[in-house]
Design a protein around this motif. Structure first.
Motif, short mmCIF file in Angstrom:
data_model
loop_
_atom_site.label_atom_id
_atom_site.label_comp_id
_atom_site.label_asym_id
_atom_site.label_seq_id
_atom_site.Cartn_x
_atom_site.Cartn_y
_atom_site.Cartn_z
N THR A 25 -95.23 4.31 11.68
CA THR A 25 -96.48 3.86 11.05
C THR A 25 -96.35 2.39 10.71
O THR A 25 -95.40 1.98 10.04
CB THR A 25 -96.75 4.68 9.78
N PRO A 26 -97.29 1.57 11.18
CA PRO A 26 -97.20 0.14 10.89
C PRO A 26 -97.44 -0.13 9.40
O PRO A 26 -98.32 0.48 8.79
CB PRO A 26 -98.32 -0.48 11.74
N THR A 27 -96.63 -1.02 8.84
CA THR A 27 -96.75 -1.34 7.41
C THR A 27 -96.82 -2.83 7.14
O THR A 27 -97.11 -3.23 6.02
CB THR A 27 -95.56 -0.75 6.63
N GLU A 28 -96.52 -3.64 8.13
CA GLU A 28 -96.54 -5.09 7.93
C GLU A 28 -97.07 -5.77 9.18
O GLU A 28 -97.18 -5.14 10.24
CB GLU A 28 -95.16 -5.60 7.55
N PRO A 29 -97.42 -7.05 9.07
CA PRO A 29 -98.05 -7.75 10.19
C PRO A 29 -97.31 -7.63 11.52
O PRO A 29 -97.94 -7.42 12.55
CB PRO A 29 -98.11 -9.20 9.72
N LYS A 30 -95.99 -7.74 11.52
CA LYS A 30 -95.27 -7.68 12.80
C LYS A 30 -95.41 -6.32 13.45
O LYS A 30 -95.44 -6.21 14.67
CB LYS A 30 -93.80 -8.07 12.65
#
Length: 139
Positions: A25-30
């Motif tokens: 799950t994406p959690t930060e910009p990168k």
């Protein structure tokens, strides 16, 4: 289909024309930038279902025959052996919680969810078109 019908006789081989893998799950910009990168590739999409993110690759198994039968049925991988008609997608009209086909859709999702400047590349400008100016009232 009626219970006495052999579903394989009517197979459209949906399950042999893509694969989906869960991703972090994406959690930060990168993380969102990686998702944008996936979507820059032909025949890839991303979906979210029950809060799990997936990379979906639309590609046909190289052993799928023109009659939608498996060309290596007796030596097929275990994942194919474990798949049964009770979970078949033949009559399934599945929808996802979220479905992304383009990098721009991901950017818009990030902006809507986290606000301006929080998404890929931490842009300070909105990717959305500016809100239109209202028309003057005519009296």
């Amino acid at each position: 289909m009626p219970a006495d019908v052999n579903l394989c006789e009517h197979c459209t081989a949906k399950c042999c024309k893509y694969f989906a893998l869960p991703i972090d799950t994406p959690t930060e910009p990168k993380d969102f930038d990686y998702i944008r990168w996936y979507l820059l590739h032909d025949r890839a999409s991303i979906f979210i279902d029950d809060n799990v993110w997936y990379l979906l690759v639309h590609t046909t198994c190289r052993h799928l025959q023109s009659d939608n039968r498996c060309g290596i049925y007796f030596t097929r991988p275990q994942i194919c052996r474990d798949y049964h008609t009770d979970g078949c997608e033949y009559e399934d009209d599945w929808t996802y919680d979220h479905y992304f086909e383009t990098p721009e859709q991901v950017e818009e999702y990030v902006e809507a969810r986290y606000g301006r400047g929080k998404g890929p590349g931490d842009r300070s400008q909105s990717i959305r078109s500016p809100r239109p100016i209202g028309l003057p009232l005519v009296s």
